[in-house]
Motif scaffolding. Structure first.
Motif, short mmCIF file in Angstrom:
data_model
loop_
_atom_site.label_atom_id
_atom_site.label_comp_id
_atom_site.label_asym_id
_atom_site.label_seq_id
_atom_site.Cartn_x
_atom_site.Cartn_y
_atom_site.Cartn_z
N GLY A 269 -0.41 -4.97 -8.77
CA GLY A 269 -0.55 -5.65 -7.48
C GLY A 269 0.53 -6.70 -7.27
N ILE B 186 -7.71 -11.69 -4.00
CA ILE B 186 -6.94 -10.92 -3.01
C ILE B 186 -6.30 -9.72 -3.70
N ASN B 187 -5.69 -9.96 -4.86
CA ASN B 187 -5.05 -8.90 -5.62
C ASN B 187 -6.08 -7.85 -6.05
N LYS C 57 -7.19 -5.65 -3.10
CA LYS C 57 -6.17 -4.66 -2.73
C LYS C 57 -6.09 -3.54 -3.76
N CYS C 58 -6.23 -3.87 -5.04
CA CYS C 58 -6.20 -2.84 -6.08
C CYS C 58 -7.42 -1.93 -6.01
N ALA D 165 -9.04 -1.23 -3.27
CA ALA D 165 -8.84 -0.40 -2.08
C ALA D 165 -7.90 0.78 -2.37
N LYS D 166 -6.95 0.59 -3.24
CA LYS D 166 -5.99 1.65 -3.58
C LYS D 166 -6.52 2.61 -4.65
#
Length: 149
Positions: free
Chosen positions: A67, A125-126, A129-130, A132-133
């Motif tokens: 990330g 936040i990181n 996002k990780c 979500a991916k």
């Protein structure tokens, strides 16, 4: 991944040494009261070692180090923890030795806590996002379901 392991390992050592330091300095000075020094051991083990062991498990699942905010989290969080623990150690030692702690120490401790908070914001936040991916299916999702009657 090794960065997280080394951080956890370092905090384990610092946490154990801080517990030893607390025990010995209070014993040598016949100190029986409360001080910030008594909290350093648990803060380092919980916010350092345990936190980074959990982050290591999350790294295995979601590749946190890939990330964009990982390095910002890692260095900000570590700086905040270092400042916080250093001020707690100084203030606690001063208390055990019977000395007054300057008022500036409280301001520096506040900066340490704010820096820790910013590091945690970067972490979440990181992590979000990780997650979500990450692939939507897991081994549990692909196994056939059985029903017991």
């Amino acid at each position: 991944m090794k960065k997280l392991y080394y951080a956890a390992h370092t905090y384990m050592i610092v946490g154990l040494v801080s517990g030893l330091y607390y025990r010995e300095i209070t014993k040598l000075n016949d100190f029986t009261g409360d001080s910030q020094l008594g909290l350093v051991h648990t803060h380092v083990l919980a916010l350092g070692m345990l936190f980074f062991l959990i982050a290591l498990a999350l790294e295995k699942l979601f590749t946190l180090t890939a990330g964009r905010l990982f390095n910002a989290f890692f260095w900000t969080y570590n700086a905040g923890l270092a400042i916080t623990v250093a001020v707690m150690t100084v203030r606690g030692t001063q208390t055990v030795l019977g000395h007054h702690t300057p008022e500036a120490a409280a301001a520096i401790a506040g900066i340490g806590h704010i820096t820790l908070t910013v590091g945690l914001i970067f972490f979440f936040i990181n992590l979000g996002k990780c997650i979500a991916k990450a692939p939507a299916t897991t081994d549990l999702d692909t196994q056939p379901q059985t029903t017991d009657h």
